[in-house]
Design an enzyme around this catalytic site. Sequence first.
Site, PDB file in Angstrom:
ATOM      1  N   TRP A 103       1.564   0.541   0.357  1.00 29.52           N
ATOM      2  CA  TRP A 103       2.784  -0.246   0.145  1.00 29.52           C
ATOM      3  C   TRP A 103       3.065  -0.512  -1.318  1.00 29.52           C
ATOM      4  O   TRP A 103       4.213  -0.471  -1.750  1.00 29.52           O
ATOM      5  CB  TRP A 103       2.766  -1.535   0.971  1.00 29.52           C
ATOM      6  CG  TRP A 103       3.018  -1.244   2.425  1.00 29.52           C
ATOM      7  CD1 TRP A 103       2.154  -1.411   3.459  1.00 29.52           C
ATOM      8  CD2 TRP A 103       4.220  -0.682   2.998  1.00 29.52           C
ATOM      9  NE1 TRP A 103       2.738  -0.993   4.637  1.00 29.52           N
ATOM     10  CE2 TRP A 103       3.996  -0.542   4.382  1.00 29.52           C
ATOM     11  CE3 TRP A 103       5.449  -0.283   2.481  1.00 29.52           C
ATOM     12  CZ2 TRP A 103       4.959  -0.018   5.249  1.00 29.52           C
ATOM     13  CZ3 TRP A 103       6.411   0.234   3.339  1.00 29.52           C
ATOM     14  CH2 TRP A 103       6.162   0.360   4.708  1.00 29.52           C
ATOM     15  N   ASP A 173       4.283  -9.332  -2.884  1.00 31.09           N
ATOM     16  CA  ASP A 173       4.653  -8.909  -1.531  1.00 31.09           C
ATOM     17  C   ASP A 173       3.567  -9.426  -0.596  1.00 31.09           C
ATOM     18  O   ASP A 173       2.446  -8.927  -0.608  1.00 31.09           O
ATOM     19  CB  ASP A 173       4.741  -7.378  -1.483  1.00 31.09           C
ATOM     20  CG  ASP A 173       5.011  -6.841  -0.069  1.00 31.09           C
ATOM     21  OD1 ASP A 173       5.118  -7.650   0.882  1.00 31.09           O
ATOM     22  OD2 ASP A 173       5.115  -5.607   0.082  1.00 31.09           O
ATOM     23  N   LYS A 197       5.314  -8.941  10.777  1.00 33.60           N
ATOM     24  CA  LYS A 197       3.864  -8.786  10.897  1.00 33.60           C
ATOM     25  C   LYS A 197       3.244 -10.073  11.443  1.00 33.60           C
ATOM     26  O   LYS A 197       2.428 -10.042  12.334  1.00 33.60           O
ATOM     27  CB  LYS A 197       3.250  -8.395   9.558  1.00 33.60           C
ATOM     28  CG  LYS A 197       3.923  -7.151   8.931  1.00 33.60           C
ATOM     29  CD  LYS A 197       3.099  -5.887   8.956  1.00 33.60           C
ATOM     30  CE  LYS A 197       3.924  -4.623   8.799  1.00 33.60           C
ATOM     31  NZ  LYS A 197       4.313  -4.279   7.434  1.00 33.60           N
TER      32      LYS A 197
HETATM   33  C1  LIG Z   1       5.098  -3.289   6.527  1.00 31.44           C
HETATM   34  C2  LIG Z   1       5.107  -3.607   5.053  1.00 31.44           C
HETATM   35  C3  LIG Z   1       6.230  -3.356   4.224  1.00 31.44           C
HETATM   36  C4  LIG Z   1       7.500  -2.687   4.743  1.00 31.44           C
HETATM   37  O1  LIG Z   1       8.369  -3.614   5.211  1.00 31.44           O
HETATM   38  P1  LIG Z   1       9.817  -3.272   5.793  1.00 31.44           P
HETATM   39  O2  LIG Z   1      10.255  -4.580   6.334  1.00 31.44           O
HETATM   40  O3  LIG Z   1       9.651  -2.222   6.819  1.00 31.44           O
HETATM   41  O4  LIG Z   1      10.654  -2.843   4.653  1.00 31.44           O
HETATM   42  C5  LIG Z   1       6.143  -3.717   2.898  1.00 31.44           C
HETATM   43  N1  LIG Z   1       5.032  -4.293   2.382  1.00 31.44           N
HETATM   44  C6  LIG Z   1       3.952  -4.537   3.141  1.00 31.44           C
HETATM   45  C7  LIG Z   1       2.752  -5.172   2.528  1.00 31.44           C
HETATM   46  C8  LIG Z   1       3.955  -4.214   4.493  1.00 31.44           C
HETATM   47  O5  LIG Z   1       2.881  -4.478   5.253  1.00 31.44           O
END
Ligand SMILES: *Cc1c(COP(=O)(O)O)cnc(C)c1O
Length: 361
Positions: A103, A173, A197
């Site tokens: 990511w 993030d 998540k």
């Molecule tokens: C799943 C994930 C993403 C992607 O997110 P989207 O909502 O599909 O854009 C980005 N960063 C992390 C750490 C993730 O686990």
Amino acid sequence: MHNELNFSGGPGALPDTVLRQVQEAILAVPDVGLSIMGISHRSDWFASVIAELKSQLRALMGLSDDYRLLFLQGGATQQFSMVPMTLLHHARHPAQYLKTGYWSGKCIAEAQLSGPIETIWSGADAGYARLPTDEELSFSPDAPYFHYVSNETVEGLQFHRIVGRDDVPRVCDMSSDFLSRPCAFDRFDLIYAHAQKNLGPAGVTIVALRDSVLRNAPDNLPGFLDYRKQIEADSIFNTPPVFAIYVVLLTVRWLRDIGGLAAMEKINSAKAALLYRTLDDSDGFYRSRIVGDDRSMMNVTFNLATPDLERQFLAAAHAAGFSGLEGHRSVGGIRASLYNGITLPAVEKLANFMDDFRKGR
Ligand SMILES: *Cc1c(COP(=O)(O)O)cnc(C)c1O
């Protein structure tokens, strides 16, 4: 129904009590009498949802009044661009990023389109098997901001400390470990986490930012991508995902009711400890992808001796009612995601299944 045994990497499992309230709300939200799918975002009821969600999040995260909370669309992926579009404007020095996995790699690729980026550490050559130590990192005081990913969902790596300098805006993030444990959120200047998540369905991304990071934002951004316009509109710049935001509110209420982030961390660390013990005590039958202190409490990744044995394992797990255990398509293997909605008894079932499968070989 086997939601209880959904170990998917995302969208992930949600608590049963939340799903039951969602089920009711699909027909009619209590006190409103309308389906959640058909309530206007301009209604007083939805204004109260936004207000309560903000106050619940402020309480859980311990945020002061100089943070704004936004509920945006476009996922974490849109934040990969929105952050540099806003913070790199006029920068004379590169923003600093850590490349710790799948990511953060995606994130860096997007950020490079907006301006100068410096990757100060990359785990790519070592197959993303660990995170950097403090000694390996040197942060510039001149960087417009520093960005990292707190939990690398695909590899199963998680920072168990805060990195960066306190005098450079710290951006993170937190998509896959947001609200899974206590955190000094006020040491971050911009945090983003999509809901799917740990907190709800896909469709809404939570952003917490300090007003100060917007000081040098450019004036020519499309409104939708301009944090200031979103703040002005209180997350109703256009039609927001009312359903997804309501589910996040139900999940956040549930978090409060179980005792907040400290209580959640206790459960999450018991779940992860049990599963890592199952790997470590398997005489090499299950091989943890990550050794040492950087193991994720959220995503436990491992391999078996051969791809064929992994296929047999997944087929047997599926037949036993487990789902979502396939590793991310970029790395293969097995991944058990232990998001907030997964209970300790569900992890006990998985650990028992794994022991039985190993003994049956
Ligand atoms: C799943 C994930 C993403 C992607 O997110 P989207 O909502 O599909 O854009 C980005 N960063 C992390 C750490 C993730 O686990």
